[in-house]
Design an enzyme around this catalytic site. Sequence first.
Site, short mmCIF file in Angstrom:
data_model
loop_
_atom_site.label_atom_id
_atom_site.label_comp_id
_atom_site.label_asym_id
_atom_site.label_seq_id
_atom_site.Cartn_x
_atom_site.Cartn_y
_atom_site.Cartn_z
N HIS A 69 0.82 -1.22 0.00
CA HIS A 69 0.00 0.00 0.00
C HIS A 69 0.85 1.25 0.00
O HIS A 69 1.93 1.31 0.59
CB HIS A 69 -0.98 0.02 1.18
CG HIS A 69 -0.35 0.13 2.54
ND1 HIS A 69 -0.18 1.34 3.18
CD2 HIS A 69 0.13 -0.80 3.40
CE1 HIS A 69 0.36 1.15 4.38
NE2 HIS A 69 0.57 -0.14 4.53
N GLU A 219 -5.20 1.04 2.96
CA GLU A 219 -4.80 0.01 3.93
C GLU A 219 -4.81 0.53 5.35
O GLU A 219 -5.22 -0.19 6.27
CB GLU A 219 -3.41 -0.53 3.57
CG GLU A 219 -3.02 -1.80 4.33
CD GLU A 219 -2.43 -1.56 5.73
OE1 GLU A 219 -2.33 -2.53 6.50
OE2 GLU A 219 -2.08 -0.40 6.04
N GLU A 220 -4.39 1.77 5.55
CA GLU A 220 -4.25 2.29 6.91
C GLU A 220 -5.59 2.43 7.63
O GLU A 220 -5.62 2.60 8.86
CB GLU A 220 -3.51 3.63 6.91
CG GLU A 220 -2.04 3.54 6.52
CD GLU A 220 -1.18 2.79 7.53
OE1 GLU A 220 -1.70 2.34 8.57
OE2 GLU A 220 0.02 2.66 7.27
N ASP A 240 4.46 -5.90 3.68
CA ASP A 240 4.29 -4.73 4.54
C ASP A 240 5.39 -4.75 5.58
O ASP A 240 6.15 -5.72 5.68
CB ASP A 240 2.90 -4.75 5.18
CG ASP A 240 2.36 -3.36 5.50
OD1 ASP A 240 3.18 -2.46 5.75
OD2 ASP A 240 1.13 -3.18 5.50
N HIS A 320 4.81 3.33 12.91
CA HIS A 320 3.80 4.38 13.05
C HIS A 320 4.31 5.57 13.84
O HIS A 320 3.53 6.33 14.41
CB HIS A 320 2.50 3.83 13.65
CG HIS A 320 1.66 3.12 12.64
ND1 HIS A 320 0.30 2.91 12.81
CD2 HIS A 320 1.96 2.59 11.43
CE1 HIS A 320 -0.18 2.28 11.75
NE2 HIS A 320 0.81 2.07 10.90
#
Length: 343
Positions: A69, A219-220, A240, A320
């Site tokens: 993504h 995706e997030e 990922d 993140h």
Amino acid sequence: MNGERMDYTLDVLLRLLATPSPTGFTGAAVALVEAELHKLGVQARHTRKGALTWEIAGTGAGHVTYSGHVDTLGAMVKAVKPNGRLLLWPLGGYDWATVEGEDVLVHLQSGEMLSGTVVNVRQSTHVHGAALRDLRREAAVMEVRLDAVTGSAAETRALGVGTGDFVSFDARPRLTPAGYVKARHLDNKAAVAVFLAVTRELLHSPPVKTVAFHVTTYEEVGHGAATGIPPHTDELIAVDMAAVGDGQTSSEHHVTLCVADGGGPYDHALGNRLRAAAARAGVELRVDIYPFYSSDGTAAWRAGGDYPVALIGPGVDASHAYERTHTDALQATAALMLAYVGA
């Protein structure tokens, strides 16, 4: 070839990281990927949802789809506050403490951008003292301080700012002399850059299995690959970031096979085939489980995808937040992807 592969991967990755693409506002990043494919002579297809898919024909049987993504964490303007600063609505799952002090761009409906900084309502220790240290970081106490002369909601709105404008965080991409890549949004632009490098090699050395690449844009927020996976997919391998931290086996210098996450276990047999491919290629494969994680593979399964799913990816520290990986992990991820499709 490995040195050439990494030079190309890093060139694409650093440009991609510098291109804002919060979930729902990914057009520029998708265009960059498509432009790279055009240089390679590869035709890509857009889904109506905004994802990008391309395919390299194999010499034998089988069809593998690699999914990654290009959307990232970000925010939207929830409201313009009476003091002219902006209240944010988060896009994706992150702790507010990880974006405090970060530079941002506010993307206006006009196409213009305004810069600013994420601060909290008690940011000065000289004014608030212990109240700053005790403040719980949450949406209600975080705001964007715009780099514009404004002290009221009316003045900010006159600049063209409004509810629903997208806000991107400065990725601050850096390549260090030791081979580390530091940036926000290595999740998951690292994998997308690897996709392009792998595509480049497959054009010169065709795979045995036909390979599709599917780059998603939601995706997030959990539904990126819910649609758009090529219908003739036999196996779906989500690529990922692998989360590095205490209690994990993942490393910034290795590729990881995630066998289970918050969505449950991935396909055991496909995972074993990836282990075997890694062993054949001499790639050290880490195996890990992530309790607070899900992937495009999970979204595809929940939407009814009838194929085995696995999850691999390069190790990324401080996921993140302001993330870091190493060229070793990017190289190993590419090597495993190539080995699995018989290239």
